[in-house]
Scaffold this motif. Sequence first.
Motif, PDB file in Angstrom:
ATOM      1  N   GLU A  20      17.124  40.394   1.098  1.00 53.54           N
ATOM      2  CA  GLU A  20      16.240  41.297   0.320  1.00 53.54           C
ATOM      3  C   GLU A  20      15.540  42.139   1.139  1.00 53.54           C
ATOM      4  OE1 GLU A  20      16.052  41.014  -3.222  1.00 53.54           O
ATOM      5  OE2 GLU A  20      16.682  38.965  -3.410  1.00 53.54           O
ATOM      6  N   THR A  47      21.409  35.583   1.811  1.00 50.46           N
ATOM      7  CA  THR A  47      20.871  36.627   0.947  1.00 50.46           C
ATOM      8  C   THR A  47      19.947  37.576   1.756  1.00 50.46           C
ATOM      9  OG1 THR A  47      21.351  35.875  -1.198  1.00 50.46           O
ATOM     10  CG2 THR A  47      19.688  37.498  -1.446  1.00 50.46           C
ATOM     11  N   ALA A  65      23.852  37.923   7.604  1.00 47.84           N
ATOM     12  CA  ALA A  65      22.550  38.081   7.314  1.00 47.84           C
ATOM     13  C   ALA A  65      21.519  38.481   8.308  1.00 47.84           C
ATOM     14  CB  ALA A  65      21.960  37.075   6.174  1.00 47.84           C
ATOM     15  N   ASP A 111      24.242  40.174  -0.351  1.00 46.09           N
ATOM     16  CA  ASP A 111      24.564  38.731  -0.083  1.00 46.09           C
ATOM     17  C   ASP A 111      25.789  38.761   0.665  1.00 46.09           C
ATOM     18  OD1 ASP A 111      22.788  37.566  -2.168  1.00 46.09           O
ATOM     19  OD2 ASP A 111      23.936  38.769  -3.668  1.00 46.09           O
ATOM     20  N   SER A 159      23.535  43.126  -6.580  1.00 44.82           N
ATOM     21  CA  SER A 159      23.765  42.911  -5.219  1.00 44.82           C
ATOM     22  C   SER A 159      25.200  43.202  -4.919  1.00 44.82           C
ATOM     23  CB  SER A 159      23.455  41.732  -4.605  1.00 44.82           C
ATOM     24  OG  SER A 159      24.402  40.670  -5.153  1.00 44.82           O
ATOM     25  N   TRP A 208      26.536  30.737   2.169  1.00 44.67           N
ATOM     26  CA  TRP A 208      26.005  31.859   1.438  1.00 44.67           C
ATOM     27  C   TRP A 208      24.535  32.130   1.881  1.00 44.67           C
ATOM     28  CZ3 TRP A 208      28.211  34.808  -2.273  1.00 44.67           C
ATOM     29  CH2 TRP A 208      27.511  35.856  -3.320  1.00 44.67           C
ATOM     30  N   ARG A 260      19.372  44.159  -2.428  1.00 44.79           N
ATOM     31  CA  ARG A 260      19.964  42.947  -2.285  1.00 44.79           C
ATOM     32  C   ARG A 260      21.314  43.160  -1.612  1.00 44.79           C
ATOM     33  NH1 ARG A 260      20.311  37.939  -6.432  1.00 44.79           N
ATOM     34  NH2 ARG A 260      22.010  36.889  -5.427  1.00 44.79           N
ATOM     35  N   ALA A 305      28.296  41.657  -2.403  1.00 45.12           N
ATOM     36  CA  ALA A 305      28.390  40.668  -1.914  1.00 45.12           C
ATOM     37  C   ALA A 305      29.362  40.972  -0.693  1.00 45.12           C
ATOM     38  CB  ALA A 305      29.003  39.467  -2.605  1.00 45.12           C
ATOM     39  N   GLN A 315      28.889  35.908   1.978  1.00 50.92           N
ATOM     40  CA  GLN A 315      29.778  34.764   1.807  1.00 50.92           C
ATOM     41  C   GLN A 315      30.644  34.436   2.963  1.00 50.92           C
ATOM     42  OE1 GLN A 315      31.780  34.801  -1.938  1.00 50.92           O
ATOM     43  NE2 GLN A 315      32.777  33.072  -1.544  1.00 50.92           N
TER      44      GLN A 315
END
Length: 118
Positions: free
Chosen positions: A43, A41, A21, A50, A9, A39, A48, A11, A52
């Motif tokens: 898909e 994620t 997201a 991510d 992925s 966090w 993917r 990030a 933070q």
Amino acid sequence: MSDAIRLTSVAINCPDASALAAFYADITAGTVTVDGEHWATVEGPGGRIDFQTVPGHTPPTWPGTAHMHLDFLVDDLAATEARVLAAGATKYAFQPNDDHCLVFADPAGHPFCLSTWS
């Protein structure tokens, strides 16, 4: 045992992982599979991403301090531009290759491109 390295992925640091997201899930037709305080994620059909949460996050500038950006392959630049703008993206004034690639900022200020070139 192997010494192979596989990318799983990308990030992205941001001020609000959940909100960013949701934006990327919307524009990529992906699904938010993790949605926590720090966090999140997504898909999607292309892989993917991510996110933070980083307190005091400072977004990059374009052109300038952006060290990386995401590229998305699209069929129709104009139609996809309208969709990402409606989702909350901002189009940068500086467009170095606007015949095949458009550069935007996501709601947290990260640059990303929509391109008809793979």
